[in-house]
Design a protein around this motif. Structure first.
Motif, PDB file in Angstrom:
ATOM      1  N   PHE B 209      -8.515   7.207  -9.876  1.00  0.00           N
ATOM      2  CA  PHE B 209      -7.081   7.044 -10.091  1.00  0.00           C
ATOM      3  C   PHE B 209      -6.255   8.157  -9.441  1.00  0.00           C
ATOM      4  CE2 PHE B 209      -3.266   7.660 -12.700  1.00  0.00           C
ATOM      5  CZ  PHE B 209      -2.676   6.424 -12.508  1.00  0.00           C
ATOM      6  N   PHE B 210      -6.896   9.288  -9.116  1.00  0.00           N
ATOM      7  CA  PHE B 210      -6.118  10.450  -8.681  1.00  0.00           C
ATOM      8  C   PHE B 210      -6.200  10.669  -7.175  1.00  0.00           C
ATOM      9  CE2 PHE B 210      -7.415  11.028 -13.087  1.00  0.00           C
ATOM     10  CZ  PHE B 210      -6.175  11.074 -13.670  1.00  0.00           C
ATOM     11  N   GLY B 211      -5.499  11.675  -6.709  1.00  0.00           N
ATOM     12  CA  GLY B 211      -5.498  11.993  -5.286  1.00  0.00           C
ATOM     13  C   GLY B 211      -4.496  11.137  -4.533  1.00  0.00           C
ATOM     14  N   ASN B 212      -4.265  11.496  -3.267  1.00  0.00           N
ATOM     15  CA  ASN B 212      -3.411  10.669  -2.421  1.00  0.00           C
ATOM     16  C   ASN B 212      -3.725  10.929  -0.962  1.00  0.00           C
ATOM     17  OD1 ASN B 212      -1.678  13.118  -1.968  1.00  0.00           O
ATOM     18  ND2 ASN B 212      -1.216  12.735  -4.127  1.00  0.00           N
ATOM     19  N   ILE B 213      -3.153  10.090  -0.113  1.00  0.00           N
ATOM     20  CA  ILE B 213      -3.577  10.062   1.275  1.00  0.00           C
ATOM     21  C   ILE B 213      -2.403   9.563   2.107  1.00  0.00           C
ATOM     22  CG2 ILE B 213      -4.479   7.715   0.932  1.00  0.00           C
ATOM     23  CD1 ILE B 213      -6.758   8.381   2.786  1.00  0.00           C
ATOM     24  N   SER B 214      -2.248  10.104   3.329  1.00  0.00           N
ATOM     25  CA  SER B 214      -1.146   9.596   4.149  1.00  0.00           C
ATOM     26  C   SER B 214      -1.449   9.737   5.635  1.00  0.00           C
ATOM     27  CB  SER B 214       0.162  10.323   3.820  1.00  0.00           C
ATOM     28  OG  SER B 214       0.158  11.624   4.374  1.00  0.00           O
ATOM     29  N   ASN B 220       7.530   6.950  10.713  1.00  0.00           N
ATOM     30  CA  ASN B 220       7.106   6.502   9.381  1.00  0.00           C
ATOM     31  C   ASN B 220       5.972   7.342   8.809  1.00  0.00           C
ATOM     32  OD1 ASN B 220       8.887   4.316   9.035  1.00  0.00           O
ATOM     33  ND2 ASN B 220       7.621   3.058  10.404  1.00  0.00           N
ATOM     34  N   ILE B 221       6.030   7.507   7.475  1.00  0.00           N
ATOM     35  CA  ILE B 221       4.881   8.050   6.756  1.00  0.00           C
ATOM     36  C   ILE B 221       4.278   6.918   5.945  1.00  0.00           C
ATOM     37  CG2 ILE B 221       4.102   9.656   4.974  1.00  0.00           C
ATOM     38  CD1 ILE B 221       6.414  11.494   5.783  1.00  0.00           C
ATOM     39  N   TYR B 222       3.004   6.652   6.169  1.00  0.00           N
ATOM     40  CA  TYR B 222       2.265   5.668   5.384  1.00  0.00           C
ATOM     41  C   TYR B 222       1.572   6.453   4.283  1.00  0.00           C
ATOM     42  CZ  TYR B 222       2.803   2.889   9.678  1.00  0.00           C
ATOM     43  OH  TYR B 222       3.310   2.234  10.758  1.00  0.00           O
ATOM     44  N   ILE B 223       1.901   6.160   3.027  1.00  0.00           N
ATOM     45  CA  ILE B 223       1.349   6.982   1.938  1.00  0.00           C
ATOM     46  C   ILE B 223       0.931   6.110   0.760  1.00  0.00           C
ATOM     47  CG2 ILE B 223       3.660   7.439   0.974  1.00  0.00           C
ATOM     48  CD1 ILE B 223       2.563  10.324   0.302  1.00  0.00           C
ATOM     49  N   SER B 224      -0.156   6.519   0.095  1.00  0.00           N
ATOM     50  CA  SER B 224      -0.622   5.754  -1.061  1.00  0.00           C
ATOM     51  C   SER B 224       0.437   5.797  -2.153  1.00  0.00           C
ATOM     52  CB  SER B 224      -1.949   6.327  -1.569  1.00  0.00           C
ATOM     53  OG  SER B 224      -1.835   7.719  -1.776  1.00  0.00           O
ATOM     54  N   ARG B 225       0.533   4.694  -2.908  1.00  0.00           N
ATOM     55  CA  ARG B 225       1.541   4.618  -3.963  1.00  0.00           C
ATOM     56  C   ARG B 225       1.148   5.437  -5.177  1.00  0.00           C
ATOM     57  NH1 ARG B 225       2.822  -1.864  -3.936  1.00  0.00           N
ATOM     58  NH2 ARG B 225       4.188  -1.835  -2.121  1.00  0.00           N
ATOM     59  N   THR B 226       2.147   5.801  -5.966  1.00  0.00           N
ATOM     60  CA  THR B 226       1.874   6.459  -7.233  1.00  0.00           C
ATOM     61  C   THR B 226       1.127   5.464  -8.122  1.00  0.00           C
ATOM     62  OG1 THR B 226       2.847   7.675  -9.081  1.00  0.00           O
ATOM     63  CG2 THR B 226       4.107   5.802  -8.286  1.00  0.00           C
ATOM     64  N   GLY B 227       0.117   5.968  -8.834  1.00  0.00           N
ATOM     65  CA  GLY B 227      -0.644   5.079  -9.704  1.00  0.00           C
ATOM     66  C   GLY B 227      -1.618   4.180  -8.968  1.00  0.00           C
ATOM     67  N   SER B 228      -1.879   4.457  -7.685  1.00  0.00           N
ATOM     68  CA  SER B 228      -2.881   3.641  -7.003  1.00  0.00           C
ATOM     69  C   SER B 228      -4.228   4.350  -7.095  1.00  0.00           C
ATOM     70  CB  SER B 228      -2.496   3.432  -5.539  1.00  0.00           C
ATOM     71  OG  SER B 228      -2.427   4.671  -4.872  1.00  0.00           O
ATOM     72  N   SER B 229      -5.297   3.605  -6.872  1.00  0.00           N
ATOM     73  CA  SER B 229      -6.628   4.189  -6.913  1.00  0.00           C
ATOM     74  C   SER B 229      -7.104   4.367  -5.489  1.00  0.00           C
ATOM     75  CB  SER B 229      -7.590   3.266  -7.655  1.00  0.00           C
ATOM     76  OG  SER B 229      -7.131   3.093  -8.978  1.00  0.00           O
ATOM     77  N   LEU B 230      -7.608   5.545  -5.163  1.00  0.00           N
ATOM     78  CA  LEU B 230      -8.003   5.814  -3.784  1.00  0.00           C
ATOM     79  C   LEU B 230      -9.098   4.875  -3.291  1.00  0.00           C
ATOM     80  CD1 LEU B 230      -8.010   9.642  -2.965  1.00  0.00           C
ATOM     81  CD2 LEU B 230      -6.356   7.888  -2.370  1.00  0.00           C
ATOM     82  N   ASP B 231      -9.867   4.297  -4.219  1.00  0.00           N
ATOM     83  CA  ASP B 231     -10.906   3.366  -3.761  1.00  0.00           C
ATOM     84  C   ASP B 231     -10.416   1.919  -3.730  1.00  0.00           C
ATOM     85  OD1 ASP B 231     -10.688   3.374  -6.502  1.00  0.00           O
ATOM     86  OD2 ASP B 231     -12.827   3.212  -6.890  1.00  0.00           O
ATOM     87  N   GLU B 232      -9.120   1.705  -3.977  1.00  0.00           N
ATOM     88  CA  GLU B 232      -8.578   0.331  -3.924  1.00  0.00           C
ATOM     89  C   GLU B 232      -7.191   0.368  -3.298  1.00  0.00           C
ATOM     90  OE1 GLU B 232      -8.912  -2.070  -7.628  1.00  0.00           O
ATOM     91  OE2 GLU B 232      -9.731  -0.222  -8.461  1.00  0.00           O
ATOM     92  N   LEU B 233      -7.108   0.747  -2.042  1.00  0.00           N
ATOM     93  CA  LEU B 233      -5.789   0.961  -1.439  1.00  0.00           C
ATOM     94  C   LEU B 233      -5.208  -0.255  -0.718  1.00  0.00           C
ATOM     95  CD1 LEU B 233      -5.933   4.647  -0.143  1.00  0.00           C
ATOM     96  CD2 LEU B 233      -4.676   3.733  -2.093  1.00  0.00           C
ATOM     97  N   ASP B 234      -5.948  -1.369  -0.696  1.00  0.00           N
ATOM     98  CA  ASP B 234      -5.392  -2.538  -0.008  1.00  0.00           C
ATOM     99  C   ASP B 234      -4.103  -2.989  -0.685  1.00  0.00           C
ATOM    100  OD1 ASP B 234      -7.318  -2.722   1.954  1.00  0.00           O
ATOM    101  OD2 ASP B 234      -8.710  -3.782   0.607  1.00  0.00           O
ATOM    102  N   GLY B 235      -3.018  -3.059   0.090  1.00  0.00           N
ATOM    103  CA  GLY B 235      -1.719  -3.465  -0.472  1.00  0.00           C
ATOM    104  C   GLY B 235      -1.068  -2.389  -1.314  1.00  0.00           C
ATOM    105  N   GLU B 236      -1.607  -1.189  -1.304  1.00  0.00           N
ATOM    106  CA  GLU B 236      -1.101  -0.120  -2.159  1.00  0.00           C
ATOM    107  C   GLU B 236      -0.572   1.065  -1.352  1.00  0.00           C
ATOM    108  OE1 GLU B 236      -1.575  -0.112  -6.104  1.00  0.00           O
ATOM    109  OE2 GLU B 236      -0.975  -1.973  -5.163  1.00  0.00           O
TER     110      GLU B 236
END
Ligand SMILES: [Zn+2]
Ligand SMILES: [Zn+2]
Lengths: 482, 385
Positions: B209-214, B220-236
């Motif tokens: 559930f934690f961490g983030n990536i961009s 543009n900055i492509y960045i993982s959403r708040t509350g997303s899971s790093l192992d399930e980033l499709d559409g997030e």
């Protein structure tokens, strides 16, 4: 914490008296919205206008300057519940009152002044003030607090006009110090950790109109149910440019914005005005015109969409047939706010079940369905939303009673505010349940049965509607209503 | 598969739990993940909680939690706990669970496990439980490590035993090969982010559930959403314009501001952020008696490192104490920077291979340093035969 007194003013004979609620009433209803509900319930027959502060008013905790207001809705005959920012709540507390309950009708227009006692006369400059919007014809006229703040929906201004009450002024209290407690720090840390509040694109920088971009991207702007063209994506809150922040009082978010002396629209107002085709460069001017007139922008835009009239023309001379608002997309007589129900089904369920009528500030599903806090939920699925909505309705009812701003709930939970008020989150949630159920019992007495918990027809696709109906039934079972 | 089963599987597959049971109360009660004990059912009934989750932590987490909870309710110093959990109540007695959960999000019952109550359901309960697991683990090892460094060791034997168990179960240094040439298109960026996120979780460098990536490309900055899971980033993934012409970043990771600043002041184009356990632990171990003690997480002025990754103070998100003020400047001269009590940020120029390698290197260095602190204290205090 509490002053222990409610100031009751009777405008018919310009008299006043003091009510001292039992401690058990405070224990059960907390203050603010809860206390308003208790007073409305016990004085329903005299059609009172009620303002209450809460135990955290004047404490200096973040976002606790909101003033709760409640009365019978002059537009629908149902309940009107809202809150507004400014100095009014703290001033009332400072004068020694937890609430102000006004009944009757003055023979001539009066202003009520509370300044070490009660008098009727001119409101002193720089007092904390609530005044009725100028438009006395419509049944959905709003108020203006400190010339800037207002309620989420209109109706309180109409109440004041009917009472012949022009304004209420109270000697302002000194701005409270911020408390030096770990609860304050815990809350501040959560506010700072929330991208939607204090992030670079957050409402702390661009105002709540910042939500427009998400609503646009998720296709839930009002143009969806109005069946109007989708407004432009680029004419958004950022396009307004840098603005000046205005705090409701004791607030470190300060999401109310001003530019060149004019107020920047809130999300609902901005999204509504854009959706009915007001040109972007006229939005701020139009919004401020409505603000002064007491014209509820959400209701006005529904009327514009329904009538097909030119917006400017409508706003400058509202036809009498719209003095009671629009009637196409309403729940309990209240027009839908600026989030389309088919793209946020928890929000849709909340519209149906709010004692207020269509209102996102009761179940707050926007928080998890759109802003992903505290955890994201699937906005296209209504399944499981009954239990979440109930928890949120209760939490929000408690928060409104402390009081705490709805936007703080984007990041902070009752747990932190419970610590600030020396109780537990579970106790506050229990109180929230009592407060909410009391409002249900009030609308029942006002003639709104469970069958009025429904969305207008045709907003959901057939398969959505089916799932919606079964979740609504689950909601009623879990609330103990069936 | 229900959401409940999904999170039960996550807890077990990530070897965080031996047992996980959800008790879900809507208009009727359902149980997922095996049998719920009578005590758990009673607690659910008394709390009227929508979603109750019981987790029996796997080793070495269970013993670490027992040790962290030795003196009762504990308040770890890691940023996750400080921001969201505040404290973790501890009890010996199941009967006290409801009263603890009326106050806090999670409670630890000694010799039993973690119980959390979540009004928003399966995912929220999972997050609370994994936060307690993380924070108890971090507290035990950082307290023990710091005691050892201060030549006042306690629990060193236990710590060494758990440490070995941890290495055996969790430590992996075999790096997968990640996509190259990722900047070709939106699709290649998004799939590279999903791949790197998954690899980071699989390597045990962050709980899902934690961490983030961009990634930053053009405007543009492509960045993982708040509350997303790093192992399930499709559409997030949110796409945020760097010129701030849209507020779509409202749902972006709470570290968007830091990511944005790093892209502004460096020529790096990808950022990976995780919470590797021993990097977090080592960042908090400090023998210095400085005047900012107790405020280290936002005011530490000591120059310290995890391996070659400098440690900076800073809280989550925004505001005067936030890491947005400390992390980006440190990133100018370092491709790996550790935030005190929080986690590691790594950057690279064009794909995630270097960023992931730096992350594992920082964690490997942290493990080595930690072990040597324990071993050193053991030899110095053992009385000669
Ligand atoms: Zn982090
Ligand atoms: Zn320090």
């Amino acid at each position: 914490m509490y002053a222990g007194k409610i100031l009751c003013v009777n405008l018919t004979d310009l008299s006043f008296s003091i009510l001292s609620p039992e401690n058990s009433i405070y224990d059960k209803y907390i203050g603010g919205r809860g206390l308003c509900g208790h007073l409305l319930s016990t004085h329903l027959d005299s059609n009172p206008l009620i303002f209450c502060n809460g135990p955290l008013t004047g404490s200096g905790y973040q976002t606790t300057a909101r003033c709760a207001v409640m009365h019978i809705n002059p537009k629908t005959g149902g309940i009107f519940r809202s809150d507004f920012g400014g100095r009014f709540a703290a001033a009332l507390k400072n004068e020694g009152y937890d609430g102000l309950m006004i009944t009757g009708r003055a023979e001539n227009p009066v202003s009520l002044v509370i300044d070490n006692g009660v008098r009727f006369g001119r409101v002193t400059d720089d007092f904390a003030v609530v005044e009725a919007g100028a438009h006395s014809g419509i049944n959905w006229c709003s108020i203006l607090s400190d010339g800037f703040f207002t309620t989420h929906r209109g109706g309180t201004g109409t109440m004041m006009h009917r009472m012949n009450l022009i304004s209420i002024g109270i000697r302002p209290a000194a701005e409270p110090q911020k408390p030096d407690t770990s609860a304050y720090e815990d809350i501040e840390r959560l506010i700072n950790a929330a991208p939607s509040l204090t992030g670079r694109p957050g409402i702390g920088r661009f105002g709540t109109a910042a939500l427009y971009d998400l609503a646009h991207a998720r296709n839930i702007l009002p143009n969806v149910f109005f069946n109007l063209p989708k407004p432009d994506a680029h004419t958004n809150a950022c396009a307004i440019g840098e603005t000046e922040s205005v705090s409701c009082g004791s607030c470190t978010i300060a999401c109310r914005k001003r530019k060149n002396g004019l107020r920047i629209p809130e999300y609902d107002g901005f999204a509504m005005l854009m959706s009915v085709g007001i040109p972007f460069d006229k939005i701020i001017e139009t919004y401020n015109f409505c603000l002064k007139q007491g014209i509820d922008v959400i209701t006005a835009c529904h009327c514009i969409a329904q009538s097909g009239m030119d917006a400017e023309e409508f706003l400058h001379s509202i036809p009498e047939e719209f003095y009671n608002g629009a009637d196409r997309f309403t729940v309990k007589g209240i027009e839908l706010p600026a989030i389309a129900p088919d793209g946020a089904l928890g929000a849709a369920l909340g519209y149906a079940t709010s004692p207020n009528g269509a209102d996102w500030t009761t179940a707050m599903a926007l928080t998890h369905e759109i802003l992903r806090k505290p955890v994201p939920t699937d906005r296209y699925s209504v399944e499981g939303k009954a239990v979440i909505n109930i928890a949120y309705e209760n939490a929000k009812a408690a928060a409104d009673s402390l009081p705490v701003c709805r936007y703080a709930l984007f990041a902070v939970s009752l747990e932190e505010y419970a610590k600030a008020s020396g109780t537990t989150a579970a106790h506050l949630a229990d109180c929230g349940n009592e407060i909410f159920m009391n409002e249900i019992s009030i609308i029942r007495r006002l003639g709104f049965g469970m069958e009025t918990d429904r969305l207008p027809d045709g907003l959901l696709k057939p398969e959505q509607q089916k799932a919606f109906d079964s979740e609504l039934k689950k909601y009623h079972r879990m609330r103990g209503l069936i | 598969m229900s959401l409940y089963d999904k999170y039960i599987n996550k807890l077990k597959n990530q070897r965080l739990a031996d047992k996980a049971v959800y008790v879900v109360t809507e208009d009727r009660v359902s149980v997922y993940g095996g049998d719920a004990s009578t005590e758990l059912m009673l607690a659910a009934q008394e709390l009227k909680a929508y979603c109750l989750l019981f987790v029996r932590p796997a080793e070495p987490f269970m013993t670490a939690l027992e040790e962290a909870a030795k003196d009762g309710e504990f308040a770890p110093n890691d940023s996750e706990t400080r921001t969201f959990l505040h404290t973790v109540p501890v009890t010996d007695n199941f009967a006290e669970v409801p009263s603890a959960l009326k106050r806090r999000k999670a409670v630890f019952v000694r010799r039993q496990g973690i119980i959390t109550a979540a009004p928003f359901g399966a995912e929220q309960a999972f997050i609370f439980a994994s936060s307690v697991l993380f924070s108890g683990f971090v507290k035990f090892f950082s307290d023990t490590g710091e005691a050892a460094l201060l030549r006042n060791p306690c629990c060193t034997e236990t710590a060494l035993k758990l440490f070995d168990k941890y290495i055996e179960n969790f430590h992996r240094s075999d790096l997968p090969e990640l996509s190259k040439d990722i900047m070709r298109s939106d699709e290649s960026i998004l799939s590279a982010m999903a791949q790197a996120g998954r690899a980071t979780v699989e390597l045990g460098l962050v709980d899902s559930f934690f961490g983030n990536i961009s990634v930053c490309k053009g405007k543009n900055i492509y960045i993982s959403r708040t509350g997303s899971s790093l192992d399930e980033l499709d559409g997030e993934i949110d796409v945020c314009p760097t010129d701030e012409s849209a507020c779509t970043g409202l749902t972006a990771s709470s570290e968007l501001a830091s990511h944005r600043r790093i892209y502004e002041i460096t020529d790096k184009r990808v950022i990976l952020h995780a919470h590797p356990r021993f990097s977090v632990i080592m960042s908090m171990i400090c023998a210095e008696k400085c005047e900012n003690r107790g405020k280290c997480h936002y005011a530490c002025t000591k120059k310290r490192y995890v391996g070659s990754s400098p440690i900076v103070p800073g809280e989550v998100g925004n505001g005067p104490r936030a890491m947005v003020n400390t992390l980006p400047p440190a990133m100018k001269d370092n491709d790996s920077v550790t935030v005190y009590g929080h986690g590691v940020f790594t950057v690279s120029a064009n794909d995630f291979n270097d960023a992931l390698r730096l992350l594992t290197e920082t964690e490997t260095a942290a493990l080595k340093e930690y072990q040597s602190i324990l071993l050193a204290s053991q030899t110095s205090t053992r009385s000669p035969l």
